[in-house]
Design a protein around this motif. Structure first.
Motif, short mmCIF file in Angstrom:
data_model
loop_
_atom_site.label_atom_id
_atom_site.label_comp_id
_atom_site.label_asym_id
_atom_site.label_seq_id
_atom_site.Cartn_x
_atom_site.Cartn_y
_atom_site.Cartn_z
N VAL A 172 1.32 9.54 2.35
CA VAL A 172 0.15 8.64 2.35
C VAL A 172 -0.02 7.70 3.51
O VAL A 172 0.10 5.99 3.35
CB VAL A 172 1.16 7.83 1.73
CG1 VAL A 172 0.40 8.87 -0.14
CG2 VAL A 172 2.68 7.26 2.19
N VAL A 193 0.61 -0.99 -0.20
CA VAL A 193 -0.23 -0.07 -0.12
C VAL A 193 0.61 1.47 0.01
O VAL A 193 0.69 2.08 -0.61
CB VAL A 193 -0.84 0.04 1.26
CG1 VAL A 193 -1.51 1.68 1.15
CG2 VAL A 193 -1.87 -1.33 1.28
N ARG A 195 3.02 2.08 -3.37
CA ARG A 195 1.92 1.80 -4.60
C ARG A 195 1.99 3.49 -4.09
O ARG A 195 1.61 4.15 -5.34
CB ARG A 195 0.51 1.79 -3.79
CG ARG A 195 -0.55 1.67 -5.35
CD ARG A 195 -2.02 1.07 -5.22
NE ARG A 195 -2.49 1.53 -3.45
CZ ARG A 195 -3.35 1.17 -3.19
NH1 ARG A 195 -3.48 -0.33 -3.30
NH2 ARG A 195 -3.53 1.32 -2.21
N ASP A 196 0.98 4.06 -3.27
CA ASP A 196 0.48 5.41 -2.70
C ASP A 196 1.57 6.63 -3.08
O ASP A 196 0.92 7.11 -2.90
CB ASP A 196 -0.18 6.06 -1.56
CG ASP A 196 -1.41 4.40 -1.07
OD1 ASP A 196 -1.97 4.33 -1.88
OD2 ASP A 196 -1.83 4.48 -0.04
N SER A 240 1.95 6.65 -5.94
CA SER A 240 0.70 7.72 -6.43
C SER A 240 0.87 9.42 -7.10
O SER A 240 0.82 9.90 -7.61
CB SER A 240 -0.60 6.69 -6.05
OG SER A 240 -0.87 7.50 -6.03
N THR A 241 1.76 9.70 -5.82
CA THR A 241 1.58 10.77 -5.66
C THR A 241 3.50 11.46 -5.81
O THR A 241 2.88 12.21 -6.53
CB THR A 241 2.24 11.28 -3.66
OG1 THR A 241 1.27 10.17 -2.53
CG2 THR A 241 2.62 12.13 -3.29
N ARG A 272 -0.21 6.18 7.08
CA ARG A 272 -1.68 5.40 8.10
C ARG A 272 -1.65 5.71 9.65
O ARG A 272 -0.57 5.21 9.92
CB ARG A 272 -1.91 3.98 7.10
CG ARG A 272 -2.92 3.14 6.13
CD ARG A 272 -2.43 4.46 5.37
NE ARG A 272 -3.37 3.19 3.97
CZ ARG A 272 -3.53 3.93 3.33
NH1 ARG A 272 -1.73 4.70 2.45
NH2 ARG A 272 -4.10 3.55 2.00
#
Length: 216
Positions: free
Chosen positions: A107, A20, A23-24, A27-28, A109
């Motif tokens: 990103v 996660v 990937r994030d 993406s950013t 959590r």
């Protein structure tokens, strides 16, 4: 029961840190590239992904369990992003590391059960409980020591860290600070203004990775 719980923790860690967050992060980076260098976006992302796989292969012997496998995946993505951005742009290493710290911060959590700790009667106990509950997510490679030197103080010290060891081996120890800020969201929640009556959260006085929480 403990074996099942450990397996679930390892699965969660592997999914979050191994899939996660990388990937994030990409993406950013992709969103920022679309704004700053749209014609080079696809090329840069492809280079990062390919280089990340190479770095994972270069250090395939380091992981000892699933959580450290996930840490390698995240570390490889961060290292590959740094290398590629340095090659493509001319902003310098310090700015690149600062950008990675910012991108990772967007990103992250928030750890479970942290949001309401400021409302509890025993915030130090709540912080300690939450930190100890998160520890198994990091697996056997990471070693963390917890101390209560006094009734109004709680300390957490990381004595062995996968990120630190890998980044030091790669000659970029400064990346550790960019990646190892998992406690930042709840620290902002817990370390409120003095008039709020919550605890004070500060880094440890020495070079160790960790923090000290003191009841005001």
């Amino acid at each position: 029961m403990n074996g099942t719980r450990t397996a679930l923790w390892e699965l969660e860690c592997r999914w979050t840190m191994g899939r996660v967050v990388p990937r994030d992060l990409l993406s950013t980076v992709g969103i920022d590239l679309r704004r700053e260098a749209p014609r080079r976006r696809a090329y840069v992302l492809a280079v990062i992904r390919r280089r990340a796989e190479e770095i994972r292969d270069e250090h395939a012997e380091l992981p000892v369990d699933e959580p450290s496998e996930a840490m390698l995946a995240l570390s490889a993505t961060v290292l590959a992003t740094r290398e590629t951005l340095l090659d493509v742009f001319t902003c310098g290493d310090d700015r690149t590391v600062a950008y990675l710290a910012h991108a990772l911060g967007t990103v992250r959590r928030r750890p479970r059960g942290i949001g309401s700790m400021g409302l509890r009667e025993d915030p130090l106990g709540a912080i300690e409980t939450a930190c100890r509950a998160e520890a198994p997510h990091y697996g056997e490679y990471v070693a963390i020591r917890y101390d209560r030197p006094g009734p109004d103080t709680f300390e957490m010290r990381v004595e062995r860290c996968f990120f630190h060891d890998l980044f030091a081996r790669r000659g970029v120890p400064g990346l550790t600070a960019a990646v190892c800020t998992w406690d930042a969201p709840w620290r902002r929640t817990a370390d409120g203004p003095p008039e709020a009556g919550g605890p004070s959260v500060t880094p440890l006085d020495d070079d160790a990775c960790g923090f000290r929480v003191v009841r005001r």
